[in-house]
Design an enzyme around this catalytic site. Sequence first.
Site, PDB file in Angstrom:
ATOM      1  N   CYS A 134       0.845  -1.184   0.000  1.00 22.26           N
ATOM      2  CA  CYS A 134       0.000   0.000   0.000  1.00 22.26           C
ATOM      3  C   CYS A 134       0.884   1.238   0.000  1.00 22.26           C
ATOM      4  CB  CYS A 134      -0.962   0.083   1.169  1.00 22.26           C
ATOM      5  SG  CYS A 134      -2.147  -1.249   1.210  1.00 22.26           S
ATOM      6  N   ARG A 146       4.029  -0.128  -4.727  1.00 22.79           N
ATOM      7  CA  ARG A 146       3.751  -0.708  -3.408  1.00 22.79           C
ATOM      8  C   ARG A 146       2.446  -1.513  -3.380  1.00 22.79           C
ATOM      9  NH1 ARG A 146       6.958   1.810   0.571  1.00 22.79           N
ATOM     10  NH2 ARG A 146       5.584   0.915   2.120  1.00 22.79           N
ATOM     11  N   TRP A 154      -2.588  -2.790  -1.803  1.00 22.43           N
ATOM     12  CA  TRP A 154      -2.276  -4.213  -1.948  1.00 22.43           C
ATOM     13  C   TRP A 154      -3.219  -4.905  -0.977  1.00 22.43           C
ATOM     14  CZ3 TRP A 154      -0.466  -8.346   1.015  1.00 22.43           C
ATOM     15  CH2 TRP A 154      -0.004  -9.454   0.297  1.00 22.43           C
ATOM     16  N   ASN A 199      -2.355   1.711   5.580  1.00 20.58           N
ATOM     17  CA  ASN A 199      -1.429   0.672   5.136  1.00 20.58           C
ATOM     18  C   ASN A 199      -1.146  -0.209   6.345  1.00 20.58           C
ATOM     19  OD1 ASN A 199       0.729  -0.862   4.173  1.00 20.58           O
ATOM     20  ND2 ASN A 199       2.214   0.782   4.450  1.00 20.58           N
ATOM     21  N   GLY A 200      -1.267  -1.528   6.196  1.00 17.75           N
ATOM     22  CA  GLY A 200      -0.981  -2.433   7.315  1.00 17.75           C
ATOM     23  C   GLY A 200      -2.162  -3.326   7.609  1.00 17.75           C
ATOM     24  N   GLU A 226      18.150 -17.259  -6.972  1.00 16.86           N
ATOM     25  CA  GLU A 226      17.716 -15.916  -7.354  1.00 16.86           C
ATOM     26  C   GLU A 226      17.239 -15.910  -8.814  1.00 16.86           C
ATOM     27  OE1 GLU A 226      16.836 -13.319  -6.111  1.00 16.86           O
ATOM     28  OE2 GLU A 226      17.206 -11.649  -7.449  1.00 16.86           O
ATOM     29  N   LYS A 233      13.429 -14.860  -9.953  1.00 17.28           N
ATOM     30  CA  LYS A 233      13.113 -13.813 -10.932  1.00 17.28           C
ATOM     31  C   LYS A 233      12.171 -14.356 -11.999  1.00 17.28           C
ATOM     32  CE  LYS A 233      14.122 -11.132  -9.029  1.00 17.28           C
ATOM     33  NZ  LYS A 233      14.832 -10.685  -7.867  1.00 17.28           N
ATOM     34  N   GLU A 274       8.559 -14.898 -10.544  1.00 17.39           N
ATOM     35  CA  GLU A 274       7.746 -13.719 -10.241  1.00 17.39           C
ATOM     36  C   GLU A 274       7.466 -12.848 -11.458  1.00 17.39           C
ATOM     37  OE1 GLU A 274       9.488 -11.102  -7.315  1.00 17.39           O
ATOM     38  OE2 GLU A 274      11.499 -11.489  -8.051  1.00 17.39           O
ATOM     39  N   HIS A 325      20.011 -36.498  -5.448  1.00 16.59           N
ATOM     40  CA  HIS A 325      19.207 -36.889  -4.282  1.00 16.59           C
ATOM     41  C   HIS A 325      17.717 -36.651  -4.524  1.00 16.59           C
ATOM     42  CE1 HIS A 325      22.841 -37.587  -2.046  1.00 16.59           C
ATOM     43  NE2 HIS A 325      23.280 -36.394  -2.417  1.00 16.59           N
ATOM     44  N   LYS A 347       5.862  -4.324  -3.665  1.00 20.93           N
ATOM     45  CA  LYS A 347       7.184  -4.094  -3.084  1.00 20.93           C
ATOM     46  C   LYS A 347       6.983  -3.701  -1.628  1.00 20.93           C
ATOM     47  CE  LYS A 347      11.527  -2.415  -4.767  1.00 20.93           C
ATOM     48  NZ  LYS A 347      11.984  -3.707  -5.298  1.00 20.93           N
TER      49      LYS A 347
HETATM   50  C1  F6R Z   1      12.091 -10.476  -5.186  1.00 18.50           C
HETATM   51  C2  F6R Z   1      11.843  -9.464  -4.195  1.00 18.50           C
HETATM   52  C3  F6R Z   1      11.478  -9.900  -2.820  1.00 18.50           C
HETATM   53  C4  F6R Z   1      12.211  -9.030  -1.774  1.00 18.50           C
HETATM   54  C5  F6R Z   1      11.718  -9.379  -0.367  1.00 18.50           C
HETATM   55  C6  F6R Z   1      12.454  -8.592   0.701  1.00 18.50           C
HETATM   56  O1  F6R Z   1      12.432  -9.914  -6.415  1.00 18.50           O
HETATM   57  O2  F6R Z   1      11.898  -8.298  -4.468  1.00 18.50           O
HETATM   58  O3  F6R Z   1      11.745 -11.248  -2.622  1.00 18.50           O
HETATM   59  O4  F6R Z   1      13.582  -9.249  -1.901  1.00 18.50           O
HETATM   60  O5  F6R Z   1      10.339  -9.104  -0.279  1.00 18.50           O
HETATM   61  O6  F6R Z   1      12.284  -7.218   0.547  1.00 18.50           O
HETATM   62  P1  F6R Z   1      13.203  -6.191   1.313  1.00 18.50           P
HETATM   63  O7  F6R Z   1      14.590  -6.329   0.767  1.00 18.50           O
HETATM   64  O8  F6R Z   1      12.616  -4.839   1.048  1.00 18.50           O
HETATM   65  O9  F6R Z   1      13.169  -6.567   2.770  1.00 18.50           O
END
Ligand code: F6R
Length: 618
Positions: free
Chosen positions: A2, A30, A78, A104-105, A487, A491, A494, A510, A613
Amino acid sequence: MCGIVGYAGPVDGVDALGVVMEGLRRMEYRGYDSAGIVVQAQGALAARKKAGKLANLEELLSLDPLPLAVTAVGHTRWATHGGPTDENAHPHHSADGRLALVHNGIIENYAALRAQLVDEGASFTSETDTEIAAHLVARAYDEVGDLTEAMRLVANQLQGAFTLLALHADVPGTVVGARRNSPLVVGRGKGANFLGSDVAAFIEHTREAIELGQDQVVTITCDSIEVIDFAGAPATTRAYHVDWDARAAEKGGYPNFMAKEIDEQPRAVADTLLGRMDQRGHLALDELRIDASALRSIDKIVVIGCGTASYAGQVAKYAIEHWCRVPTEVELGSEFRYRDPVVTAKTLVVAISQSGETMDTLMAVRHAREQGAKVLAICNTHGSTIPREADAVLYTHAGPEVAVAATKSFLAQVAACYLLGLYLAQLRGNKFEDEVRAILAQLARVPDQIQQVLNSMEPVRALARQMADARVVLFLGRHVGFPVAMEGALKLKELAYIHAEGFAGGELKHGPIALIEPGLPVFVVVPSPRGRDSLHGKVISNIQEIRARGARTIVIAEEGDDAVRPYADTLIQVPRTPTLLAPLVTTVPLQVFAVELAMAKGHDVDQPRNLAKSVTVE
Ligand code: F6R
């Protein structure tokens, strides 16, 4: 999670709508389940809200404009309580419509509060936890006749995480906010003041910001900013200058923020490494509230993070154990406190977070501190909660990361982890100064090497376009290549919504090898042949094992590693780096591959489905 924007401007100033909508555009990363805005004009409130992306709200506003106003609040959502519908979009109003509020929250005691309000005759138009806060603040205002005090009284009744902003029709030119466990910063403008989930909300208007502490209420008008704590006492705050400008948060000609942020990685790493030496030539951290003797006596390190940040932590484990000889564990923020971890005053907890607001990581930090551990934060966002609550901070200087998926923040986190490892090795006497300097010199060359990788990515893009129909992609790595593989898989999941998994090469036999079938694409991150023991040879054996079962191998190896050539259906070469530093270059082709494949599928790579995010709920 949010995004929130608030604005109080002068009576003869610009239209608040434009300011807040611009802020919402920068906050949309966000959350993008719905968006809404409320303005205060001629003794009344007027609001518009719409499910879906901000564009839907913009369309609604063009069909049904709001009156001119100098005070406004906006929200991009969100969804937590209640689906992404028009009704559940913020702002939410009190029963008489004279108060509007965004949130937000998660208000954890909302069910009890809602039941109580229903008993007292209230009715609700949404399924959100937010609407109860609107009712409660409006009632409190009717009783005490002061919006700041009403907000303070209600904030004390709520449990959980919240940033709230409210406007009242009877209190012109004023926005009141409150925060607990959720972000809110103030922007101090000239003749206008701002509130935002982060500074990007108002960066176009001012770079002067004020960090709010935990459990504080803020009241802004065009020419005043007042902050009190939840007990009602004047609160101390910290003002700071934002060291990037609005251009840094623009796409700058790129098709999306993600492509831009991938290209910014040489800079992000270089800036994170910059200016780390003190006058005596020793590595220094940004804010250190742990004395050197405590750092010398630590007997265990626990690195905490979520998602991509946790993979940066996995890389840190290899580097820190190798350089400092301190046992190092990596733990997901969401799991840490629930397994009753053994943490003592001799444990150093390293919390890695781009946003500095991730609730799972924050709760782990609090738990660690309660157990007496020292906490060091690696963070990209000044003024955010995790570094504020930590005992020491090492900031990454990746600049604002707008795309939801982490890219440049990951490389900057990895670089910061190396700095931390070297700092501890220097402090604890595991490495001589000249050894630390030699590794720093190697690190200093890496930004140019990342640039070389970026300059050679056209074949990777072509490969991604060819593979747009892939349904499963696997990633293998060993040693520091293992977190890189995870990683790469994250990527792809997502951004491209493709089933992808990262495995440790040694684990293949295994179980995961059962997944290999003819034509299955497998990325393999190959360690340097100059590395330790026979790891390189073992990875070549892994490649042979999967090729024997029909896999299509896409191999990332360092330049000059001719031994891998016969086993690679596609070979992606990266510059030679010392083994431990390799993730800074081997991750890049995987990021480029994921973005290009997602674009080929027509996905919105900056705002992937279901994600947001800065995950500020647990
Ligand atoms: C993946 C991604 C998430 C963040 C995770 C932690 O591309 O962006 O997995 O890495 O939500 O976020 P932060 O670093 O803000 O604590």
